[in-house]
Design a protein around this motif. Structure first.
Motif, PDB file in Angstrom:
ATOM      1  N   HIS A  49     -82.903  24.631 -68.781  1.00  0.00           N
ATOM      2  CA  HIS A  49     -83.315  24.898 -70.137  1.00  0.00           C
ATOM      3  C   HIS A  49     -84.305  24.199 -70.515  1.00  0.00           C
ATOM      4  O   HIS A  49     -84.488  23.015 -70.496  1.00  0.00           O
ATOM      5  CB  HIS A  49     -82.096  24.445 -71.063  1.00  0.00           C
ATOM      6  CG  HIS A  49     -82.600  25.174 -72.413  1.00  0.00           C
ATOM      7  ND1 HIS A  49     -83.199  26.139 -72.851  1.00  0.00           N
ATOM      8  CD2 HIS A  49     -82.029  24.667 -73.691  1.00  0.00           C
ATOM      9  CE1 HIS A  49     -83.186  26.548 -74.098  1.00  0.00           C
ATOM     10  NE2 HIS A  49     -82.241  25.513 -74.652  1.00  0.00           N
ATOM     11  N   THR A  50     -85.666  24.960 -70.393  1.00  0.00           N
ATOM     12  CA  THR A  50     -87.032  24.269 -70.697  1.00  0.00           C
ATOM     13  C   THR A  50     -87.730  25.046 -71.944  1.00  0.00           C
ATOM     14  O   THR A  50     -88.806  24.259 -72.176  1.00  0.00           O
ATOM     15  CB  THR A  50     -87.754  24.162 -69.484  1.00  0.00           C
ATOM     16  OG1 THR A  50     -88.190  25.466 -69.038  1.00  0.00           O
ATOM     17  CG2 THR A  50     -87.158  23.672 -68.385  1.00  0.00           C
ATOM     18  N   SER A  51     -87.391  26.163 -72.342  1.00  0.00           N
ATOM     19  CA  SER A  51     -87.957  26.874 -73.247  1.00  0.00           C
ATOM     20  C   SER A  51     -87.140  27.634 -74.025  1.00  0.00           C
ATOM     21  O   SER A  51     -85.994  27.971 -73.594  1.00  0.00           O
ATOM     22  CB  SER A  51     -88.790  27.928 -72.245  1.00  0.00           C
ATOM     23  OG  SER A  51     -89.438  28.770 -73.263  1.00  0.00           O
ATOM     24  N   TYR A  52     -87.802  27.837 -75.428  1.00  0.00           N
ATOM     25  CA  TYR A  52     -87.192  28.951 -76.244  1.00  0.00           C
ATOM     26  C   TYR A  52     -86.895  30.375 -75.456  1.00  0.00           C
ATOM     27  O   TYR A  52     -86.004  31.258 -75.998  1.00  0.00           O
ATOM     28  CB  TYR A  52     -87.700  29.101 -77.446  1.00  0.00           C
ATOM     29  CG  TYR A  52     -87.382  28.034 -78.639  1.00  0.00           C
ATOM     30  CD1 TYR A  52     -86.006  27.949 -78.732  1.00  0.00           C
ATOM     31  CD2 TYR A  52     -88.439  27.392 -79.282  1.00  0.00           C
ATOM     32  CE1 TYR A  52     -85.784  26.813 -79.725  1.00  0.00           C
ATOM     33  CE2 TYR A  52     -88.056  26.477 -80.298  1.00  0.00           C
ATOM     34  CZ  TYR A  52     -86.606  26.212 -80.460  1.00  0.00           C
ATOM     35  OH  TYR A  52     -86.243  25.397 -81.248  1.00  0.00           O
ATOM     36  N   ASP A  54     -85.786  30.966 -72.741  1.00  0.00           N
ATOM     37  CA  ASP A  54     -84.708  30.930 -71.547  1.00  0.00           C
ATOM     38  C   ASP A  54     -83.580  32.089 -71.841  1.00  0.00           C
ATOM     39  O   ASP A  54     -83.155  32.616 -71.056  1.00  0.00           O
ATOM     40  CB  ASP A  54     -84.192  29.693 -71.344  1.00  0.00           C
ATOM     41  CG  ASP A  54     -85.026  28.677 -70.713  1.00  0.00           C
ATOM     42  OD1 ASP A  54     -85.977  28.993 -70.050  1.00  0.00           O
ATOM     43  OD2 ASP A  54     -85.073  27.337 -70.786  1.00  0.00           O
ATOM     44  N   GLN A 122     -80.147  20.602 -74.348  1.00  0.00           N
ATOM     45  CA  GLN A 122     -81.264  20.720 -74.842  1.00  0.00           C
ATOM     46  C   GLN A 122     -82.326  21.100 -74.139  1.00  0.00           C
ATOM     47  O   GLN A 122     -82.184  21.178 -72.871  1.00  0.00           O
ATOM     48  CB  GLN A 122     -81.680  19.372 -75.398  1.00  0.00           C
ATOM     49  CG  GLN A 122     -81.826  18.184 -74.307  1.00  0.00           C
ATOM     50  CD  GLN A 122     -82.131  16.845 -74.959  1.00  0.00           C
ATOM     51  OE1 GLN A 122     -82.520  16.629 -76.016  1.00  0.00           O
ATOM     52  NE2 GLN A 122     -81.844  16.021 -74.010  1.00  0.00           N
ATOM     53  N   ARG A 123     -83.573  21.397 -74.500  1.00  0.00           N
ATOM     54  CA  ARG A 123     -84.575  21.866 -73.751  1.00  0.00           C
ATOM     55  C   ARG A 123     -85.213  20.530 -73.234  1.00  0.00           C
ATOM     56  O   ARG A 123     -85.329  19.505 -73.797  1.00  0.00           O
ATOM     57  CB  ARG A 123     -85.609  22.560 -74.510  1.00  0.00           C
ATOM     58  CG  ARG A 123     -85.143  23.970 -75.075  1.00  0.00           C
ATOM     59  CD  ARG A 123     -86.395  24.558 -75.916  1.00  0.00           C
ATOM     60  NE  ARG A 123     -86.319  23.934 -77.155  1.00  0.00           N
ATOM     61  CZ  ARG A 123     -87.541  23.777 -78.055  1.00  0.00           C
ATOM     62  NH1 ARG A 123     -88.548  24.516 -77.566  1.00  0.00           N
ATOM     63  NH2 ARG A 123     -87.235  22.984 -79.050  1.00  0.00           N
ATOM     64  N   HIS A 156     -91.057  27.426 -68.492  1.00  0.00           N
ATOM     65  CA  HIS A 156     -91.668  26.462 -69.391  1.00  0.00           C
ATOM     66  C   HIS A 156     -93.218  26.483 -69.343  1.00  0.00           C
ATOM     67  O   HIS A 156     -93.852  26.270 -70.392  1.00  0.00           O
ATOM     68  CB  HIS A 156     -91.433  25.061 -68.579  1.00  0.00           C
ATOM     69  CG  HIS A 156     -92.334  23.829 -69.034  1.00  0.00           C
ATOM     70  ND1 HIS A 156     -93.295  23.370 -68.385  1.00  0.00           N
ATOM     71  CD2 HIS A 156     -91.875  23.006 -70.127  1.00  0.00           C
ATOM     72  CE1 HIS A 156     -93.564  22.433 -69.198  1.00  0.00           C
ATOM     73  NE2 HIS A 156     -92.686  21.930 -70.162  1.00  0.00           N
ATOM     74  N   ILE A 161     -92.328  23.901 -74.887  1.00  0.00           N
ATOM     75  CA  ILE A 161     -91.995  23.236 -76.164  1.00  0.00           C
ATOM     76  C   ILE A 161     -93.324  23.296 -77.213  1.00  0.00           C
ATOM     77  O   ILE A 161     -94.423  22.757 -76.975  1.00  0.00           O
ATOM     78  CB  ILE A 161     -91.478  22.020 -76.010  1.00  0.00           C
ATOM     79  CG1 ILE A 161     -90.044  22.277 -75.640  1.00  0.00           C
ATOM     80  CG2 ILE A 161     -91.048  21.418 -77.485  1.00  0.00           C
ATOM     81  CD1 ILE A 161     -89.304  20.757 -75.138  1.00  0.00           C
TER      82      ILE A 161
END
Length: 225
Positions: A49-52, A54, A122-123, A156, A161
């Motif tokens: 998880h690195t981005s909205y 995802d 969390q991201r 990402h 973010i």
């Protein structure tokens, strides 16, 4: 299927249909490893998880409906709560044990459906893998269903973010071989066993990610051996 379930399913597939041209054309989504995805039956889908972006990307790549676990502060945002509800998402506390979320996730699995989890909770702003929380292991141990690892590569760069809209960067999703929580002969798993499996899940995700600068080929829609 109840009316509510039917309404949620209809809404989900409508949103997925609307997202399809965006993910295929704008971020040029490529998919690999679909041969590892069960066509029927319950499973847990786990990914980095690195981005909205995802959840959108993973939902577009995965051929079945997913009920994602979403942290309560995000789920409760007034402007989006209705959307998460209609998508069949499950609210979960980010800081403490959440028996209600576990019960809802197990119910989803018993109905033969898919639960989606980002084990890091969390991201990760630096795009590196974080440590996996024990919740994914607890759900796997209680549900006794396959766990499908997936790596999201490029999200990402497409939507880091702080970004409000994705950039036109290529994104890949790679699915790995199913995993199962080891048998405990009917006894409750220990905290150590849960932590070990959570670490194994993150290593399985990491094994699907390429070295720096490398990108898996994929094939866009169909999986290749």
């Amino acid at each position: 299927m109840t009316f509510v379930h039917a309404a949620h399913a209809s809404f989900y597939w409508t949103i997925k249909g609307l997202a399809w041209p965006v993910t295929r054309a704008y971020v040029r989504l490529r998919i690999k490893g679909l041969q590892h995805v069960p066509i029927h039956g319950p499973c847990i889908l786990v990914a980095n998880h690195t981005s909205y972006a995802d959840a959108v990307v993973l939902g577009s790549a995965f051929p079945r409906r997913i009920s994602f676990l979403i942290t309560a502060p995000i789920y409760r945002m007034k402007r989006l709560r209705w959307f998460y509800y209609m998508m069949g998402s499950i609210s979960v506390s980010p800081d403490t044990a959440d028996p209600g979320a576990l019960k809802a996730a197990l119910k989803t699995l018993r109905e033969g459906r898919v639960v989606g989890i980002f084990p890091e909770g969390q991201r990760m702003g630096d795009a590196r893998l974080g440590s996996g929380k024990a919740g994914v292991a607890l759900l796997a141990s209680r549900g006794r269903v396959p766990v499908i690892p997936a790596a999201i590569i490029g999200a990402h760069e497409a939507m880091p973010i702080g970004s409000m809209f994705p950039r036109p960067r290529r994104i890949h999703v790679v699915f790995g071989r199913p995993m199962e929580f080891p048998s405990t002969d009917g006894s409750r798993p220990s905290r150590e066993q849960l932590n070990v499996f959570a670490d194994q899940v993150m290593r399985a995700i990491g094994a699907l990610m390429p070295g720096k600068g490398e990108v898996p080929a994929g094939d866009g829609i169909r999986s290749v051996p």
